[in-house]
Write a protein that holds these residues in place. Structure first.
Motif, PDB file in Angstrom:
ATOM      1  N   ILE A  71      -7.741 -16.265  -2.894  1.00  0.00           N
ATOM      2  CA  ILE A  71      -7.527 -14.795  -3.062  1.00  0.00           C
ATOM      3  C   ILE A  71      -6.181 -14.466  -2.906  1.00  0.00           C
ATOM      4  O   ILE A  71      -5.767 -13.485  -3.646  1.00  0.00           O
ATOM      5  N   ILE A  75      -4.021 -12.599  -5.897  1.00  0.00           N
ATOM      6  CA  ILE A  75      -3.447 -11.183  -5.762  1.00  0.00           C
ATOM      7  C   ILE A  75      -1.887 -11.223  -6.061  1.00  0.00           C
ATOM      8  O   ILE A  75      -1.367 -10.395  -6.395  1.00  0.00           O
ATOM      9  N   ILE A  79      -0.373  -9.052  -8.802  1.00  0.00           N
ATOM     10  CA  ILE A  79       0.997  -8.070  -8.429  1.00  0.00           C
ATOM     11  C   ILE A  79       2.144  -8.426  -9.261  1.00  0.00           C
ATOM     12  O   ILE A  79       2.742  -7.299  -9.743  1.00  0.00           O
ATOM     13  N   ALA A 123      -5.497  -9.105   1.611  1.00  0.00           N
ATOM     14  CA  ALA A 123      -4.824  -8.553   0.684  1.00  0.00           C
ATOM     15  C   ALA A 123      -3.778  -7.546   0.912  1.00  0.00           C
ATOM     16  O   ALA A 123      -2.802  -7.596   0.097  1.00  0.00           O
ATOM     17  N   PHE A 127       0.171  -8.010  -0.609  1.00  0.00           N
ATOM     18  CA  PHE A 127       0.654  -6.642  -1.183  1.00  0.00           C
ATOM     19  C   PHE A 127       2.333  -6.194  -0.666  1.00  0.00           C
ATOM     20  O   PHE A 127       3.170  -6.235  -1.240  1.00  0.00           O
TER      21      PHE A 127
END
Length: 378
Positions: A71, A75, A79, A123, A127
């Motif tokens: 994951i 992600i 991004i 997550a 980010f």
């Protein structure tokens, strides 16, 4: 005489060489990730009264580690892809070559977090690390701080008390408790520590045997700068032995203190993947030595005197922060400058070791000296 590069970042003199380094690191990270997935499946987390078990089986543990790594990688890629779309240039994603760096960042962030990290925290960490830690500065080669460490620091700072370190008791935490409460710290065997069969604040602190093999591989392929990572590890060993000697005498217990500090936690993991990261570390021989010793000293200070059990994340980020200053301090790299640097860092290591050792010794009553013991070794 050393040649200094004065152009603006990113400092990439050979794009193909830079990609080969990233791909080599990519391979090492995949191996570390596979080791974390497999070895976490064999560890049995202790069950405490009135506490719901973290996992019901080893397979569930391995799947959680796998899902965290997968994951986080996805992600990170998404991004960077959206950022490239916004910038109007997605050519780098026309081949796998463009996916290597974001996947590396995602894997690193996942490996820095504990196994009980909620997915939403993971997550957010990705980010913050990818966008705020890297892309805001312009992407690879421009950032000041290691993006993976930025993401992990955010997760631990924002969610640590409630979501991350809950119900995890690491060997380093047990060691610190033993020293501060004058109790015994006894482990029956060193083998579980060598293969990573213990609770850790980071799923990446897997088998130290695997990590040392990766360390050797990355040294041979020149991804790791041995002057940085080697000096860092040597400093950790010297300081641990000195502190252990002051606390318990320069014998078996001091050596055990070195083992705990070196082979558990993320000390070796940091040496392999973070301490000598090329973008956010100094460029000259002398500044690399100063940087490595600074990171090691700060990590030991945080581990021993603060409430932070690991300390590596803060130490490396501080090292990243002073890197521009260090790069400006050395105008010439020669034998005289090297000797001055070696004398300076030796005095610093010895001085800080004595300070930490005697500060900790003041916490231990002479009549109840703590014991650090391993059954059947040393």
């Amino acid at each position: 005489m050393m040649k200094f590069i004065t152009k603006k970042p990113p400092i990439v003199t050979n794009g193909e060489h830079t990609y080969k380094r990233s791909l080599t690191l990519h391979i090492a990270l995949i191996i570390a990730a596979l080791a974390a997935i497999i070895l976490n499946g064999f560890y049995t987390y202790p069950v405490f009264e009135d506490v719901t078990p973290l996992f019901n089986s080893g397979l569930e543990q391995s799947f959680k580690v796998f899902s965290m790594i997968a994951i986080a990688s996805m992600i990170a890629v998404v991004i960077e892809l959206f950022y490239s779309l916004f910038e109007g240039d997605t050519t780098k994603f026309s081949s796998y070559k463009g996916f290597v760096d974001p996947i590396n960042t995602g894997i690193l962030i996942a490996l820095l977090l504990p196994i009980n990290t909620p997915i939403f925290v993971l997550a957010l960490a990705v980010f913050v690390g990818v966008y705020i830690g890297k892309l805001v500065f312009g992407g690879f080669g421009f950032y000041i701080f290691n993006p993976a460490l930025v993401g992990a620091l955010f997760a631990f700072s924002a969610f640590g008390a409630d979501h991350l370190a809950q119900d995890l008791v690491t060997p380093l935490e047990l060691l610190k408790t033993a020293i501060t409460t004058n109790s015994a710290f006894i482990m029956s065997d060193v083998w579980p520590l060598l293969i990573g069969n213990y609770q850790s604040i980071s799923i990446g602190s897997t088998s130290v045997i695997v990590l040392l093999l990766l360390f050797a591989y990355l040294c041979v392929t020149k991804v790791i700068d041995l002057r940085i990572s080697g000096t860092y590890l040597l400093t950790v060993v010297v300081m641990s032995f000195g502190i252990g000697g002051i606390l318990f005498g320069f014998g078996e217990m001091a050596l055990n203190y070195v083992l705990i500090n070196l082979i558990t936690g993320i000390a070796v993991f940091g040496a392999v993947f973070f301490v000598s990261e090329t973008v956010s570390t100094p460029t000259s021989r002398e500044t690399k030595l100063v940087y490595a010793v600074t990171v090691a000293i700060l990590m030991m200070v945080f581990r021993t005197l603060s409430s932070n059990v690991e300390g590596l994340i803060y130490a490396v980020l501080f090292g990243n922060m002073i890197t521009p200053f260090l790069n400006r301090t050395v105008k010439k790299s020669n034998k005289k400058a090297l000797i001055k640097t070696l004398i300076g860092i030796t005095i610093a290591v010895v001085g800080v070791t004595f300070i930490i050792g005697f500060m900790l010794k003041g916490q231990i009553e002479e009549s109840t000296v703590s014991a650090i013991m391993f059954g059947g070794i040393l």
